[in-house]
Scaffold this motif. Sequence first.
Motif, PDB file in Angstrom:
ATOM      1  N   LEU A  59       7.350   5.263  -7.206  1.00 47.83           N
ATOM      2  CA  LEU A  59       7.746   4.028  -6.536  1.00 47.83           C
ATOM      3  C   LEU A  59       8.340   3.058  -7.553  1.00 47.83           C
ATOM      4  O   LEU A  59       8.030   3.121  -8.739  1.00 47.83           O
ATOM      5  N   GLY A  60       9.167   2.165  -7.056  1.00 53.14           N
ATOM      6  CA  GLY A  60       9.715   1.106  -7.904  1.00 53.14           C
ATOM      7  C   GLY A  60       8.657   0.065  -8.210  1.00 53.14           C
ATOM      8  O   GLY A  60       7.629  -0.024  -7.531  1.00 53.14           O
ATOM      9  N   PRO A  61       8.889  -0.762  -9.229  1.00 51.50           N
ATOM     10  CA  PRO A  61       7.887  -1.777  -9.591  1.00 51.50           C
ATOM     11  C   PRO A  61       7.582  -2.764  -8.466  1.00 51.50           C
ATOM     12  O   PRO A  61       6.429  -3.150  -8.284  1.00 51.50           O
ATOM     13  N   ALA A  62       8.596  -3.151  -7.705  1.00 57.21           N
ATOM     14  CA  ALA A  62       8.358  -4.096  -6.604  1.00 57.21           C
ATOM     15  C   ALA A  62       7.514  -3.450  -5.514  1.00 57.21           C
ATOM     16  O   ALA A  62       6.617  -4.092  -4.943  1.00 57.21           O
ATOM     17  N   GLU A  63       7.782  -2.185  -5.220  1.00 56.97           N
ATOM     18  CA  GLU A  63       6.990  -1.471  -4.194  1.00 56.97           C
ATOM     19  C   GLU A  63       5.560  -1.269  -4.669  1.00 56.97           C
ATOM     20  O   GLU A  63       4.613  -1.397  -3.887  1.00 56.97           O
ATOM     21  N   GLN A  64       5.381  -0.942  -5.955  1.00 55.40           N
ATOM     22  CA  GLN A  64       4.029  -0.777  -6.496  1.00 55.40           C
ATOM     23  C   GLN A  64       3.243  -2.081  -6.415  1.00 55.40           C
ATOM     24  O   GLN A  64       2.076  -2.088  -6.024  1.00 55.40           O
ATOM     25  N   LYS A  65       3.903  -3.171  -6.766  1.00 55.56           N
ATOM     26  CA  LYS A  65       3.227  -4.475  -6.738  1.00 55.56           C
ATOM     27  C   LYS A  65       2.826  -4.850  -5.318  1.00 55.56           C
ATOM     28  O   LYS A  65       1.712  -5.327  -5.075  1.00 55.56           O
ATOM     29  N   ARG A  66       3.726  -4.645  -4.366  1.00 57.76           N
ATOM     30  CA  ARG A  66       3.423  -4.989  -2.971  1.00 57.76           C
ATOM     31  C   ARG A  66       2.322  -4.091  -2.418  1.00 57.76           C
ATOM     32  O   ARG A  66       1.426  -4.566  -1.713  1.00 57.76           O
ATOM     33  N   LEU A  67       2.363  -2.806  -2.745  1.00 62.62           N
ATOM     34  CA  LEU A  67       1.335  -1.877  -2.272  1.00 62.62           C
ATOM     35  C   LEU A  67      -0.019  -2.218  -2.875  1.00 62.62           C
ATOM     36  O   LEU A  67      -1.036  -2.168  -2.182  1.00 62.62           O
ATOM     37  N   ASP A  68      -0.037  -2.590  -4.156  1.00 63.85           N
ATOM     38  CA  ASP A  68      -1.294  -3.010  -4.776  1.00 63.85           C
ATOM     39  C   ASP A  68      -1.831  -4.294  -4.142  1.00 63.85           C
ATOM     40  O   ASP A  68      -3.031  -4.462  -3.997  1.00 63.85           O
ATOM     41  N   ALA A  69      -0.927  -5.201  -3.758  1.00 60.06           N
ATOM     42  CA  ALA A  69      -1.368  -6.440  -3.113  1.00 60.06           C
ATOM     43  C   ALA A  69      -1.973  -6.160  -1.745  1.00 60.06           C
ATOM     44  O   ALA A  69      -2.977  -6.762  -1.363  1.00 60.06           O
ATOM     45  N   ILE A  70      -1.366  -5.252  -1.006  1.00 60.85           N
ATOM     46  CA  ILE A  70      -1.878  -4.912   0.324  1.00 60.85           C
ATOM     47  C   ILE A  70      -3.227  -4.219   0.226  1.00 60.85           C
ATOM     48  O   ILE A  70      -4.140  -4.483   1.000  1.00 60.85           O
ATOM     49  N   SER A  71      -3.360  -3.327  -0.758  1.00 61.86           N
ATOM     50  CA  SER A  71      -4.564  -2.493  -0.849  1.00 61.86           C
ATOM     51  C   SER A  71      -5.599  -3.046  -1.821  1.00 61.86           C
ATOM     52  O   SER A  71      -6.555  -2.340  -2.164  1.00 61.86           O
ATOM     53  N   LEU A  72      -5.409  -4.284  -2.280  1.00 62.74           N
ATOM     54  CA  LEU A  72      -6.343  -4.937  -3.206  1.00 62.74           C
ATOM     55  C   LEU A  72      -6.530  -4.134  -4.491  1.00 62.74           C
ATOM     56  O   LEU A  72      -7.641  -3.940  -4.972  1.00 62.74           O
ATOM     57  N   GLY A  73      -5.423  -3.634  -5.041  1.00 66.30           N
ATOM     58  CA  GLY A  73      -5.446  -2.926  -6.316  1.00 66.30           C
ATOM     59  C   GLY A  73      -5.609  -1.424  -6.215  1.00 66.30           C
ATOM     60  O   GLY A  73      -5.689  -0.738  -7.233  1.00 66.30           O
ATOM     61  N   ASN A  74      -5.684  -0.899  -5.023  1.00 69.40           N
ATOM     62  CA  ASN A  74      -5.858   0.546  -4.842  1.00 69.40           C
ATOM     63  C   ASN A  74      -4.611   1.179  -4.241  1.00 69.40           C
ATOM     64  O   ASN A  74      -4.693   2.006  -3.333  1.00 69.40           O
ATOM     65  N   GLY A  75      -3.450   0.813  -4.757  1.00 68.96           N
ATOM     66  CA  GLY A  75      -2.191   1.288  -4.201  1.00 68.96           C
ATOM     67  C   GLY A  75      -2.013   2.790  -4.308  1.00 68.96           C
ATOM     68  O   GLY A  75      -1.577   3.440  -3.362  1.00 68.96           O
ATOM     69  N   ALA A  76      -2.359   3.350  -5.465  1.00 69.31           N
ATOM     70  CA  ALA A  76      -2.194   4.796  -5.666  1.00 69.31           C
ATOM     71  C   ALA A  76      -3.084   5.575  -4.697  1.00 69.31           C
ATOM     72  O   ALA A  76      -2.645   6.558  -4.083  1.00 69.31           O
ATOM     73  N   ARG A  77      -4.327   5.122  -4.555  1.00 66.21           N
ATOM     74  CA  ARG A  77      -5.261   5.802  -3.652  1.00 66.21           C
ATOM     75  C   ARG A  77      -4.799   5.681  -2.195  1.00 66.21           C
ATOM     76  O   ARG A  77      -4.861   6.648  -1.434  1.00 66.21           O
ATOM     77  N   MET A  78      -4.315   4.509  -1.823  1.00 59.10           N
ATOM     78  CA  MET A  78      -3.846   4.294  -0.452  1.00 59.10           C
ATOM     79  C   MET A  78      -2.627   5.164  -0.152  1.00 59.10           C
ATOM     80  O   MET A  78      -2.517   5.745   0.928  1.00 59.10           O
ATOM     81  N   LEU A  79      -1.705   5.264  -1.108  1.00 60.71           N
ATOM     82  CA  LEU A  79      -0.507   6.079  -0.924  1.00 60.71           C
ATOM     83  C   LEU A  79      -0.872   7.555  -0.812  1.00 60.71           C
ATOM     84  O   LEU A  79      -0.357   8.271   0.061  1.00 60.71           O
ATOM     85  N   ARG A  80      -1.764   8.020  -1.672  1.00 57.06           N
ATOM     86  CA  ARG A  80      -2.197   9.416  -1.636  1.00 57.06           C
ATOM     87  C   ARG A  80      -2.890   9.729  -0.313  1.00 57.06           C
ATOM     88  O   ARG A  80      -2.632  10.771   0.314  1.00 57.06           O
ATOM     89  N   SER A  81      -3.732   8.802   0.136  1.00 57.32           N
ATOM     90  CA  SER A  81      -4.439   8.985   1.412  1.00 57.32           C
ATOM     91  C   SER A  81      -3.463   9.025   2.588  1.00 57.32           C
ATOM     92  O   SER A  81      -3.606   9.862   3.488  1.00 57.32           O
ATOM     93  N   ALA A  82      -2.467   8.156   2.568  1.00 55.71           N
ATOM     94  CA  ALA A  82      -1.473   8.167   3.653  1.00 55.71           C
ATOM     95  C   ALA A  82      -0.666   9.441   3.638  1.00 55.71           C
ATOM     96  O   ALA A  82      -0.309   9.972   4.702  1.00 55.71           O
ATOM     97  N   TYR A  83      -0.381   9.965   2.463  1.00 59.87           N
ATOM     98  CA  TYR A  83       0.383  11.209   2.378  1.00 59.87           C
ATOM     99  C   TYR A  83      -0.450  12.386   2.885  1.00 59.87           C
ATOM    100  O   TYR A  83       0.052  13.264   3.591  1.00 59.87           O
ATOM    101  N   GLU A  84      -1.745  12.401   2.557  1.00 59.76           N
ATOM    102  CA  GLU A  84      -2.626  13.499   3.018  1.00 59.76           C
ATOM    103  C   GLU A  84      -2.840  13.434   4.532  1.00 59.76           C
ATOM    104  O   GLU A  84      -2.947  14.480   5.166  1.00 59.76           O
ATOM    105  N   ARG A  85      -2.914  12.243   5.091  1.00 61.80           N
ATOM    106  CA  ARG A  85      -3.050  12.119   6.545  1.00 61.80           C
ATOM    107  C   ARG A  85      -1.815  12.594   7.271  1.00 61.80           C
ATOM    108  O   ARG A  85      -1.873  13.036   8.409  1.00 61.80           O
ATOM    109  N   ARG A  86      -0.691  12.503   6.601  1.00 64.21           N
ATOM    110  CA  ARG A  86       0.591  12.899   7.207  1.00 64.21           C
ATOM    111  C   ARG A  86       0.689  14.414   7.362  1.00 64.21           C
ATOM    112  O   ARG A  86       1.394  14.901   8.229  1.00 64.21           O
ATOM    113  N   LYS A  87       0.013  15.145   6.529  1.00 62.48           N
ATOM    114  CA  LYS A  87       0.113  16.628   6.547  1.00 62.48           C
ATOM    115  C   LYS A  87      -0.491  17.224   7.795  1.00 62.48           C
ATOM    116  O   LYS A  87      -1.297  16.857   8.461  1.00 62.48           O
TER     117      LYS A  87
END
Length: 101
Positions: A73-101
């Motif tokens: 992800l780009g820096p702006a997307e990482q920052k926004r995702l971390d803000a939404i997930s309260l610092g757990n952006g990587a975990r939230m993204l991984r979880s959303a990707y696994e739910r998609r499968k």
Amino acid sequence: MAGKSGSASSSPLAAPLPPQVVVVAALLVITVIGWVAYHAFGPMAQPPTFTVSDQKAWVADLARKSGGDFSRLGPAEQKRLDAISLGNGARMLRSAYERRK
């Protein structure tokens, strides 16, 4: 010796202003002050809302585009995702990707 030499009333610049000019000038000043105050302290425009369903759709789209990899992800997307997930952006993204499968 009471001639015109010391008299202030004989000058054309010392003529009194008509009352209408004073009233118009005062109204103009009050109008300008009111306009500035309204724009400075008046109602603010509402910020655009970003609902939870919009957030989930955005995260799902990011997960699809990045394959669940936070580092892609780009820096702006990482920052926004971390803000939404309260610092757990990587975990939230991984979880959303696994739910998609």
